[in-house]
Design an enzyme around this catalytic site. Sequence first.
Site, PDB file in Angstrom:
ATOM      1  N   CYS A   1       3.465   2.282  -1.014  1.00 55.61           N
ATOM      2  CA  CYS A   1       2.155   2.358  -0.349  1.00 55.61           C
ATOM      3  C   CYS A   1       2.247   2.648   1.145  1.00 55.61           C
ATOM      4  O   CYS A   1       1.235   2.899   1.797  1.00 55.61           O
ATOM      5  CB  CYS A   1       1.344   1.101  -0.597  1.00 55.61           C
ATOM      6  SG  CYS A   1       2.128  -0.428  -0.115  1.00 55.61           S
TER       7      CYS A   1
ATOM      8  N   HIS B   1      -2.460  -3.416  -7.602  1.00 56.29           N
ATOM      9  CA  HIS B   1      -2.557  -2.007  -7.994  1.00 56.29           C
ATOM     10  C   HIS B   1      -1.594  -1.712  -9.141  1.00 56.29           C
ATOM     11  O   HIS B   1      -0.638  -2.460  -9.361  1.00 56.29           O
ATOM     12  CB  HIS B   1      -2.180  -1.092  -6.824  1.00 56.29           C
ATOM     13  CG  HIS B   1      -3.141  -1.084  -5.683  1.00 56.29           C
ATOM     14  ND1 HIS B   1      -2.750  -1.287  -4.370  1.00 56.29           N
ATOM     15  CD2 HIS B   1      -4.481  -0.872  -5.646  1.00 56.29           C
ATOM     16  CE1 HIS B   1      -3.809  -1.213  -3.581  1.00 56.29           C
ATOM     17  NE2 HIS B   1      -4.868  -0.959  -4.324  1.00 56.29           N
TER      18      HIS B   1
END
Length: 258
Positions: A248, A163
């Site tokens: 996250c 990501h």
Amino acid sequence: MPSKKALIRRPSPRLAEGLVTHIEREKVDVDLAVEQWEAYAEALRAHGWETIEVDPADDCPDSVFVEDTVVMYKNVALITRPGAESRREETAGVEEAVASLGCSVNWIWEPGTLDGGDVLKIGHTIYVGRGGRTNAAGVQQLRAAFEPLGARVVAVPVSKVLHLKSAVTALPDGTVIGNIPKVDRPSLFPRFLSVPEEAGGHVVLLGGHKLLISASAPKTIDLLADLGHDPVVVDISEFEKLEGCVTCLSVRVRELYA
């Protein structure tokens, strides 16, 4: 007054089955992961954040990575459509949680895919990583949701990590930090600071100059402290085996309307 709420989600008993894309699979100690998750949550609370636990999704191995399921901008929650099909059942519980906070709720629709880990907000600029989990349609839908609210959306390539926020995050003054070998185009960011470790590119802004950061980045911790920041160190080694990082494991909700 800005809000300081953080959505978190307890690790699934199936955590060890979580997806890995850019690294070799290692054995995950689920019991240790739960202990690390609890310490992470306590670190948030110790620095003034109210933690809100989303209902567990025990059948979803990656559900602890709650950030991927929703993107917040102002009072709007954009429920994502994760790029990995196996993760799409994770969003229902998060949608319920943000709705209970009084957020306006929007959605990413097929054919769009978007993971929250691909979204980095710096003021009213929203960088979106276009890579393995987020596609062009997902970027377009995020732009349609947030630009009318005053955001400027900038798409950036992501190919070396899972990501965008696996590569870069930002300091309180807006300086983007990352480990150069993991960043596709550092020149796309107006201010960029290279840090010596991959895990050093991941910080959560706790308020003031306090930065939540992984114990896996001791050189970066020293660098940031030398620059006048106050690192708050947590051990998340079991989540790092699944390409997880400090960002996250929570969704920080900073701009709820009173």
